[in-house]
Design a protein around this motif. Structure first.
Motif, PDB file in Angstrom:
ATOM      1  N   ALA A  16       0.831  -1.207   0.000  1.00 57.86           N
ATOM      2  CA  ALA A  16       0.000   0.000   0.000  1.00 57.86           C
ATOM      3  C   ALA A  16       0.863   1.254   0.000  1.00 57.86           C
ATOM      4  CB  ALA A  16      -0.922  -0.004   1.216  1.00 57.86           C
ATOM      5  N   SER A  17       1.969   1.226   0.733  1.00 58.28           N
ATOM      6  CA  SER A  17       2.895   2.368   0.743  1.00 58.28           C
ATOM      7  C   SER A  17       3.512   2.582  -0.635  1.00 58.28           C
ATOM      8  CB  SER A  17       3.992   2.139   1.778  1.00 58.28           C
ATOM      9  OG  SER A  17       3.453   2.063   3.083  1.00 58.28           O
ATOM     10  N   MET A  18       3.792   1.486  -1.326  1.00 62.96           N
ATOM     11  CA  MET A  18       4.320   1.575  -2.683  1.00 62.96           C
ATOM     12  C   MET A  18       3.329   2.277  -3.606  1.00 62.96           C
ATOM     13  SD  MET A  18       5.235  -1.580  -5.288  1.00 62.96           S
ATOM     14  CE  MET A  18       3.501  -1.934  -5.651  1.00 62.96           C
ATOM     15  N   TYR A  19       2.067   1.848  -3.546  1.00 64.18           N
ATOM     16  CA  TYR A  19       1.056   2.467  -4.394  1.00 64.18           C
ATOM     17  C   TYR A  19       0.755   3.907  -3.956  1.00 64.18           C
ATOM     18  CZ  TYR A  19       0.043  -1.972  -6.703  1.00 64.18           C
ATOM     19  OH  TYR A  19       0.131  -3.130  -7.457  1.00 64.18           O
ATOM     20  N   LEU A  20       0.867   4.186  -2.679  1.00 70.61           N
ATOM     21  CA  LEU A  20       0.673   5.561  -2.200  1.00 70.61           C
ATOM     22  C   LEU A  20       1.710   6.491  -2.815  1.00 70.61           C
ATOM     23  CD1 LEU A  20      -0.638   7.690  -0.400  1.00 70.61           C
ATOM     24  CD2 LEU A  20       0.809   6.875   1.489  1.00 70.61           C
ATOM     25  N   PHE A  21       2.956   6.038  -2.861  1.00 68.09           N
ATOM     26  CA  PHE A  21       3.996   6.828  -3.516  1.00 68.09           C
ATOM     27  C   PHE A  21       3.670   7.025  -4.993  1.00 68.09           C
ATOM     28  CE2 PHE A  21       7.846   6.572  -6.198  1.00 68.09           C
ATOM     29  CZ  PHE A  21       8.405   7.805  -5.875  1.00 68.09           C
ATOM     30  N   GLY A  22       3.163   5.975  -5.645  1.00 61.49           N
ATOM     31  CA  GLY A  22       2.788   6.095  -7.045  1.00 61.49           C
ATOM     32  C   GLY A  22       1.641   7.064  -7.253  1.00 61.49           C
ATOM     33  N   LEU A  23       0.664   7.041  -6.346  1.00 60.75           N
ATOM     34  CA  LEU A  23      -0.467   7.966  -6.438  1.00 60.75           C
ATOM     35  C   LEU A  23       0.010   9.411  -6.342  1.00 60.75           C
ATOM     36  CD1 LEU A  23      -3.545   8.533  -6.445  1.00 60.75           C
ATOM     37  CD2 LEU A  23      -3.469   8.288  -3.944  1.00 60.75           C
ATOM     38  N   ILE A  24       0.888   9.684  -5.390  1.00 57.13           N
ATOM     39  CA  ILE A  24       1.391  11.044  -5.211  1.00 57.13           C
ATOM     40  C   ILE A  24       2.231  11.475  -6.400  1.00 57.13           C
ATOM     41  CG2 ILE A  24       2.953  12.452  -3.802  1.00 57.13           C
ATOM     42  CD1 ILE A  24       1.958  10.901  -1.372  1.00 57.13           C
ATOM     43  N   SER A  25       3.084  10.581  -6.899  1.00 60.41           N
ATOM     44  CA  SER A  25       3.922  10.940  -8.053  1.00 60.41           C
ATOM     45  C   SER A  25       3.063  11.218  -9.281  1.00 60.41           C
ATOM     46  CB  SER A  25       4.942   9.829  -8.331  1.00 60.41           C
ATOM     47  OG  SER A  25       4.289   8.633  -8.752  1.00 60.41           O
ATOM     48  N   ALA A  26       1.963  10.474  -9.453  1.00 64.82           N
ATOM     49  CA  ALA A  26       1.063  10.720 -10.582  1.00 64.82           C
ATOM     50  C   ALA A  26       0.399  12.082 -10.460  1.00 64.82           C
ATOM     51  CB  ALA A  26       0.008   9.617 -10.665  1.00 64.82           C
ATOM     52  N   LEU A  27      -0.064  12.414  -9.263  1.00 64.51           N
ATOM     53  CA  LEU A  27      -0.735  13.693  -9.062  1.00 64.51           C
ATOM     54  C   LEU A  27       0.243  14.859  -9.173  1.00 64.51           C
ATOM     55  CD1 LEU A  27      -3.154  12.719  -6.159  1.00 64.51           C
ATOM     56  CD2 LEU A  27      -3.686  13.020  -8.583  1.00 64.51           C
ATOM     57  N   PHE A  28       1.480  14.668  -8.722  1.00 67.07           N
ATOM     58  CA  PHE A  28       2.502  15.699  -8.934  1.00 67.07           C
ATOM     59  C   PHE A  28       2.692  15.955 -10.428  1.00 67.07           C
ATOM     60  CE2 PHE A  28       4.842  15.200  -4.649  1.00 67.07           C
ATOM     61  CZ  PHE A  28       4.247  16.359  -4.163  1.00 67.07           C
ATOM     62  N   LEU A  29       2.781  14.878 -11.198  1.00 69.76           N
ATOM     63  CA  LEU A  29       2.946  15.013 -12.636  1.00 69.76           C
ATOM     64  C   LEU A  29       1.754  15.739 -13.248  1.00 69.76           C
ATOM     65  CD1 LEU A  29       4.448  14.402 -15.284  1.00 69.76           C
ATOM     66  CD2 LEU A  29       3.340  12.154 -15.298  1.00 69.76           C
ATOM     67  N   GLY A  30       0.560  15.454 -12.743  1.00 68.31           N
ATOM     68  CA  GLY A  30      -0.641  16.105 -13.252  1.00 68.31           C
ATOM     69  C   GLY A  30      -0.637  17.605 -13.057  1.00 68.31           C
ATOM     70  N   CYS A  31       0.121  18.095 -12.080  1.00 71.60           N
ATOM     71  CA  CYS A  31       0.209  19.541 -11.847  1.00 71.60           C
ATOM     72  C   CYS A  31       1.018  20.242 -12.923  1.00 71.60           C
ATOM     73  CB  CYS A  31       0.844  19.819 -10.476  1.00 71.60           C
ATOM     74  SG  CYS A  31      -0.158  19.318  -9.056  1.00 71.60           S
ATOM     75  N   TYR A  32       1.777  19.492 -13.733  1.00 72.29           N
ATOM     76  CA  TYR A  32       2.722  20.111 -14.666  1.00 72.29           C
ATOM     77  C   TYR A  32       2.499  19.709 -16.120  1.00 72.29           C
ATOM     78  CZ  TYR A  32       5.304  22.029 -10.788  1.00 72.29           C
ATOM     79  OH  TYR A  32       5.647  22.768  -9.665  1.00 72.29           O
ATOM     80  N   ILE A  33       1.378  19.096 -16.430  1.00 77.18           N
ATOM     81  CA  ILE A  33       1.079  18.788 -17.827  1.00 77.18           C
ATOM     82  C   ILE A  33      -0.248  19.436 -18.196  1.00 77.18           C
ATOM     83  CG2 ILE A  33       2.354  16.618 -17.781  1.00 77.18           C
ATOM     84  CD1 ILE A  33      -0.256  15.143 -17.514  1.00 77.18           C
ATOM     85  N   ARG A  34      -0.445  19.634 -19.479  1.00 79.74           N
ATOM     86  CA  ARG A  34      -1.621  20.363 -19.940  1.00 79.74           C
ATOM     87  C   ARG A  34      -2.903  19.565 -19.744  1.00 79.74           C
ATOM     88  NH1 ARG A  34       0.384  23.173 -25.660  1.00 79.74           N
ATOM     89  NH2 ARG A  34       1.992  24.531 -24.725  1.00 79.74           N
ATOM     90  N   SER A  35      -2.904  18.327 -20.189  1.00 82.70           N
ATOM     91  CA  SER A  35      -4.100  17.501 -20.083  1.00 82.70           C
ATOM     92  C   SER A  35      -4.005  16.617 -18.838  1.00 82.70           C
ATOM     93  CB  SER A  35      -4.256  16.628 -21.334  1.00 82.70           C
ATOM     94  OG  SER A  35      -5.382  15.789 -21.213  1.00 82.70           O
ATOM     95  N   THR A  36      -4.858  16.884 -17.874  1.00 80.73           N
ATOM     96  CA  THR A  36      -4.811  16.132 -16.618  1.00 80.73           C
ATOM     97  C   THR A  36      -5.714  14.904 -16.630  1.00 80.73           C
ATOM     98  OG1 THR A  36      -6.571  17.539 -15.684  1.00 80.73           O
ATOM     99  CG2 THR A  36      -4.281  18.223 -15.309  1.00 80.73           C
ATOM    100  N   ILE A  37      -6.538  14.763 -17.667  1.00 82.47           N
ATOM    101  CA  ILE A  37      -7.491  13.657 -17.680  1.00 82.47           C
ATOM    102  C   ILE A  37      -6.798  12.291 -17.632  1.00 82.47           C
ATOM    103  CG2 ILE A  37      -9.244  12.494 -19.069  1.00 82.47           C
ATOM    104  CD1 ILE A  37     -10.246  15.220 -19.948  1.00 82.47           C
TER     105      ILE A  37
END
Length: 404
Positions: free
Chosen positions: A163-184
């Motif tokens: 679960a901690s592994m996937y939590l890190f993945g969730l946060i890294s995905a959302l961080f990336l979403g802050c810096y790309i044009r299409s967040t969908i």
């Protein structure tokens, strides 16, 4: 001859473009390796903290070949002080060999702070965040291919670690979403990762996400309502498609149902403050907490040394603050939770007008990890160190009232 300057100009632009591409590719590759290494430590037993430290040291050396400097934040210095104090405590640690169970992962955390902070500070942010996320995705895909999760649960399933592994993945995905044009696409991926976290049945990680998201939505209400309004149609469509998919895949539906039941059970346990059918660990945790706090009072300032609690009771206290108090005293507790305070102060001084919703995401992660620390061991977690390093690096780009 008249066309020579134009030709030279075009040649120069082509050279700059090639250098730019090479630079982006190298940044992506270094970040990819960092994210992949961090992800695989969660489930590859032979790839432990010492080997992670070696990999991170090599990546740092490659980074230094390009930039000749690295980035050390205030939070990295605080954790470095905690690590230095752990080394000093080896003088009076009851079991030096056992103490390495904390000291070696803590050394990896020091390198994690330096590596992830330097990557996000000096390299292209999109390339770094993309590399980290795809590194996680590759590691998570490998885990699914080798174990079958979430379609089936592997033997000796370490649900909190996964679960901690996937939590890190969730946060890294959302961080990336802050810096790309299409967040969908990122939101869709984040939803899939979130469902994996639910399927692990880890109570503290799931409740941590709920508390983090709830707290962030209250503090940053304007940004939260904008997200809901902007993606309301997408949420409805995805919910409908997800419902159809789950109905046709009963194994995944069963895994999610078990995860949901565990979350509800966790809420009931928190309310009742006693063991309930299906969860009988609260009594043991209370005993560990009582033993830890009683032992801490015998040496409240300096503590008994790394892994002293495990040496005395044969197990960790399953709580960061109890282990820190018993092993490292008030000094260790103040240093570690000083990292949370430091990031909170950065959030307080940052601008409230956040078009990227970065502040809300960092705040949610901070609340989530703070909750997890009460019933889990985070003071030598490289995933938590990566979250702090990335958060601070991204926040440091900001000026009051604007985003660079």
């Amino acid at each position: 001859m008249a066309t020579q300057p134009a030709e030279l100009h075009e040649s120069g632009e082509a050279g700059i473009f090639r250098l730019r591409v090479v630079g982006l590719a190298s940044s992506f590759l270094l970040a990819f390796m960092a994210g992949l290494a961090l992800t695989t430590t969660a489930y590859v037993e032979s790839f432990h903290s010492a080997r992670l430290a070696v990999v991170y040291l090599l990546i740092i050396l490659f980074h230094l070949m390009r930039f000749q400097r690295f980035y050390v934040t205030r939070e990295a210095l605080i954790y470095g002080s905690l690590f230095g104090y752990m080394l000093l405590q080896l003088i009076w640690a009851p079991d030096l060999r056992l103490a390495m169970n904390t000291v070696v992962p803590a050394a990896s955390c020091v390198l994690t702070y330096i590596l992830f902070g330097s990557l996000i500070r000096y390299h292209d942010r999109r390339a770094v965040l993309g590399g980290i996320f795809f590194g996680f995705a590759a590691g998570a895909l490998l885990y699914t291919l080798t174990t079958g999760f979430p379609l089936r649960y592997p033997s000796e399933f370490s649900y909190n670690a996964i679960a901690s592994m996937y939590l890190f993945g969730l946060i890294s995905a959302l961080f990336l979403g802050c810096y790309i044009r299409s967040t969908i696409p990122i939101l869709l991926v984040a939803l899939v990762v979130l469902l994996h976290i639910v399927a692990t049945t880890s109570i503290k990680n799931n409740l941590g996400i709920v508390l983090g998201a709830g707290g962030a939505s209250l503090i940053y209400l304007k940004g939260f309502t904008q997200i809901i309004r902007r993606h309301s149609t997408l949420l409805l469509v995805v919910s409908g498609l997800a419902g159809i998919f789950l109905v046709r895949n009963p194994l995944i539906l069963d895994a999610l149902q078990r995860g949901s039941d565990r979350i509800i059970l966790g809420l009931k346990v928190l309310q009742a403050r006693e063991d309930l059918p299906g969860y009988n660990a609260l009594g043991r945790r209370s005993e560990w907490q009582s033993d830890g706090l009683s032992g801490w009072l015998q040496n409240p300032v300096f503590g008994h040394g790394p892994e002293a609690f495990r040496s005395e009771f044969g197990i960790t206290s399953h709580s960061t603050y109890v282990d820190l108090l018993y092993n490292s005293g008030v000094i260790g507790l103040v240093l570690y939770y000083g990292i949370f305070v430091s990031v909170a102060l950065r959030l307080r001084s940052a601008a409230r007008d956040d078009s990227r919703n970065l502040l809300m995401l960092v705040f949610a992660g901070l609340i989530c990890y703070a909750f997890v620390s009460f019933s889990g061991m985070l003071h030598y977690s490289s995933a938590f160190a990566a979250f702090i390093a990335l958060s601070v690096g991204l926040l440091s780009e900001r000026k009051v009232g604007m985003v660079k």
